[in-house]
Design a protein around this motif. Sequence first.
Motif, PDB file in Angstrom:
ATOM      1  N   ARG A  51       0.836  -1.210   0.000  1.00  0.00           N
ATOM      2  CA  ARG A  51       0.000   0.000   0.000  1.00  0.00           C
ATOM      3  C   ARG A  51       0.865   1.252   0.000  1.00  0.00           C
ATOM      4  O   ARG A  51       0.522   2.250  -0.626  1.00  0.00           O
ATOM      5  CB  ARG A  51      -0.924   0.002   1.218  1.00  0.00           C
ATOM      6  N   MET A  52       1.990   1.208   0.701  1.00  0.00           N
ATOM      7  CA  MET A  52       2.872   2.362   0.722  1.00  0.00           C
ATOM      8  C   MET A  52       3.561   2.545  -0.634  1.00  0.00           C
ATOM      9  O   MET A  52       3.848   3.673  -1.036  1.00  0.00           O
ATOM     10  CB  MET A  52       3.918   2.200   1.834  1.00  0.00           C
ATOM     11  N   VAL A  53       3.819   1.451  -1.349  1.00  0.00           N
ATOM     12  CA  VAL A  53       4.347   1.562  -2.708  1.00  0.00           C
ATOM     13  C   VAL A  53       3.358   2.336  -3.569  1.00  0.00           C
ATOM     14  O   VAL A  53       3.720   3.275  -4.291  1.00  0.00           O
ATOM     15  CB  VAL A  53       4.617   0.169  -3.312  1.00  0.00           C
ATOM     16  N   ARG A  54       2.074   1.942  -3.516  1.00  0.00           N
ATOM     17  CA  ARG A  54       1.044   2.612  -4.307  1.00  0.00           C
ATOM     18  C   ARG A  54       0.935   4.088  -3.945  1.00  0.00           C
ATOM     19  O   ARG A  54       0.865   4.949  -4.829  1.00  0.00           O
ATOM     20  CB  ARG A  54      -0.303   1.920  -4.092  1.00  0.00           C
ATOM     21  N   ARG A  55       0.934   4.392  -2.652  1.00  0.00           N
ATOM     22  CA  ARG A  55       0.810   5.786  -2.222  1.00  0.00           C
ATOM     23  C   ARG A  55       2.003   6.622  -2.681  1.00  0.00           C
ATOM     24  O   ARG A  55       1.845   7.794  -3.064  1.00  0.00           O
ATOM     25  CB  ARG A  55       0.675   5.846  -0.702  1.00  0.00           C
ATOM     26  N   SER A  56       3.181   6.028  -2.687  1.00  0.00           N
ATOM     27  CA  SER A  56       4.378   6.752  -3.118  1.00  0.00           C
ATOM     28  C   SER A  56       4.280   7.153  -4.591  1.00  0.00           C
ATOM     29  O   SER A  56       4.638   8.275  -4.966  1.00  0.00           O
ATOM     30  CB  SER A  56       5.627   5.894  -2.892  1.00  0.00           C
ATOM     31  N   VAL A  57       3.791   6.237  -5.425  1.00  0.00           N
ATOM     32  CA  VAL A  57       3.632   6.552  -6.846  1.00  0.00           C
ATOM     33  C   VAL A  57       2.566   7.619  -7.042  1.00  0.00           C
ATOM     34  O   VAL A  57       2.728   8.558  -7.829  1.00  0.00           O
ATOM     35  CB  VAL A  57       3.275   5.284  -7.639  1.00  0.00           C
ATOM     36  N   ARG A  58       1.473   7.489  -6.324  1.00  0.00           N
ATOM     37  CA  ARG A  58       0.362   8.420  -6.495  1.00  0.00           C
ATOM     38  C   ARG A  58       0.765   9.855  -6.165  1.00  0.00           C
ATOM     39  O   ARG A  58       0.460  10.782  -6.919  1.00  0.00           O
ATOM     40  CB  ARG A  58      -0.815   7.988  -5.600  1.00  0.00           C
ATOM     41  N   VAL A  59       1.485  10.052  -5.049  1.00  0.00           N
ATOM     42  CA  VAL A  59       1.877  11.422  -4.702  1.00  0.00           C
ATOM     43  C   VAL A  59       2.934  11.937  -5.671  1.00  0.00           C
ATOM     44  O   VAL A  59       3.030  13.151  -5.909  1.00  0.00           O
ATOM     45  CB  VAL A  59       2.369  11.517  -3.250  1.00  0.00           C
ATOM     46  N   GLY A  60       3.726  11.019  -6.273  1.00  0.00           N
ATOM     47  CA  GLY A  60       4.674  11.457  -7.293  1.00  0.00           C
ATOM     48  C   GLY A  60       3.976  12.008  -8.522  1.00  0.00           C
ATOM     49  O   GLY A  60       4.385  13.026  -9.095  1.00  0.00           O
ATOM     50  N   LEU A  61       2.906  11.350  -8.940  1.00  0.00           N
ATOM     51  CA  LEU A  61       2.137  11.842 -10.088  1.00  0.00           C
ATOM     52  C   LEU A  61       1.454  13.170  -9.765  1.00  0.00           C
ATOM     53  O   LEU A  61       1.378  14.077 -10.614  1.00  0.00           O
ATOM     54  CB  LEU A  61       1.114  10.793 -10.507  1.00  0.00           C
TER      55      LEU A  61
END
Length: 474
Positions: free
Chosen positions: A99-109
Amino acid sequence: MTALETHTVGARRVPQSATPWRHEIVETLKLAAPMAATQLGQIAMMTTDLALLGRLGDRVVAAAALAHTVLFAGYALGMGLVSAVAPLASQAFGARRPRMVRRSVRVGLWAALLAGVPLTALQLWGGEAILLALGQPRDTAELAGRYLAGLSWCLVPSWAFIALRNFMSAVNRPEPGLWITLWAIPVNAVLGYALIYGTLGAPRLGILGAGVATTVVNVAMCAAAVWFAYARRPFKKFQVLGRFWRADWTLLRRLLVVGAPISAAFLLEFGMFAAASLLMGSIGAAALAAHAIALQTAAILFMVPFGISLAATVRVGQAAGRRDADGTRRAGFAAIWLAVAFMAAMTLAVIAFRRLVPLLFLGAEAQAAAETVALAATLLAVGATFFVTDGLQTVAAGALRGLNDTGVPLLAAVAGYWVAGFGASYGLAFVLGFGAIGVWAGLSIGTTVFALLLLWRLHALTRAGYLPAVPGSA
């Protein structure tokens, strides 16, 4: 595996015959090879543009160099922010927190969008004015502004592509970034040629066409990366586009804490080379064109250690996520040795072929630009002295990012690039009268100082067993 003893490296068990350092070098090479090839592919597109524009004369090459100076001033800001996706996602992957992997990508976008809109507008309507305010000739500034009119739109899609590529690398699957880039190289060449010279039914747009082609290709690359992340294994299980519109202010603040110093350090680095371009512009058009050719050559070689640097961020970040202090040290220094070995070999090659390199950029215009060719060859000989330290600094910086250590490297960038580097460039070029050669000697001094400071920092942190805190998955 009955008689063969094993030991543990991080979370994996490795044959006794493969020492931890040898294992780390092999794993880094597996990760770095496609990442370095991806970086070479991206620089190949920029080099293709410069080669195509070189057929229009050294005045157009000089204008393109100035346009890239303005572009990279803004590009560095967003690139630093989305670069923070790599350490955050790698640490989460190492800690087994999808879940933290997903959140990291999302805030990068999200960071790509929030930074890209105002910076695109600034470059579109203010690029030419900025160059005029900095004392560049009006005709060259106008050409550069025309190039930026097509080029500036590439900021958001290129940053989004980097964020998604960093996610893929963080989960040990960097290959799609390479496949997309390899596809984009010929498309960019054909589209750029068509729009610059008006062939294949396209309008003749000159320098504007090169910018438009780059933007179109970057949009296509971003779309392809989105498709891979959304629809292909193993990426789709992370659901990185899930709840994309949901605000995640906590992790966005963390990304800014890690990424803002990276942006500032990139800006200082690009800023020193941009300032060198401006110094060259004040010396003359031939000096600026020679500088553009030599700098583009250095940039091509730099892409390999930069790819190793990206791998170092991932390897160090994953080890940090596993809470493996010894693994972070091995990952950082194994990557550094790989980069130093490569750049040492490339230094010898550049010195041997320095008189042939400028001809690749100017083509038929080379005979009419003999002064530019001779000066570019001289600058390559002078610049070869900083190739090794340039590779060292980028990998050390990448390893430190894997530990979320970006504040101290920013201070090192100030000391290395601006106090030592720019000060030496200006002093050698104008106070002592060495001209263009003095500018490049100053670049070498600044890069060396920066590299040594980062190497000391990485050694101090990893010797002390420092590990960053990894956010929870809530």
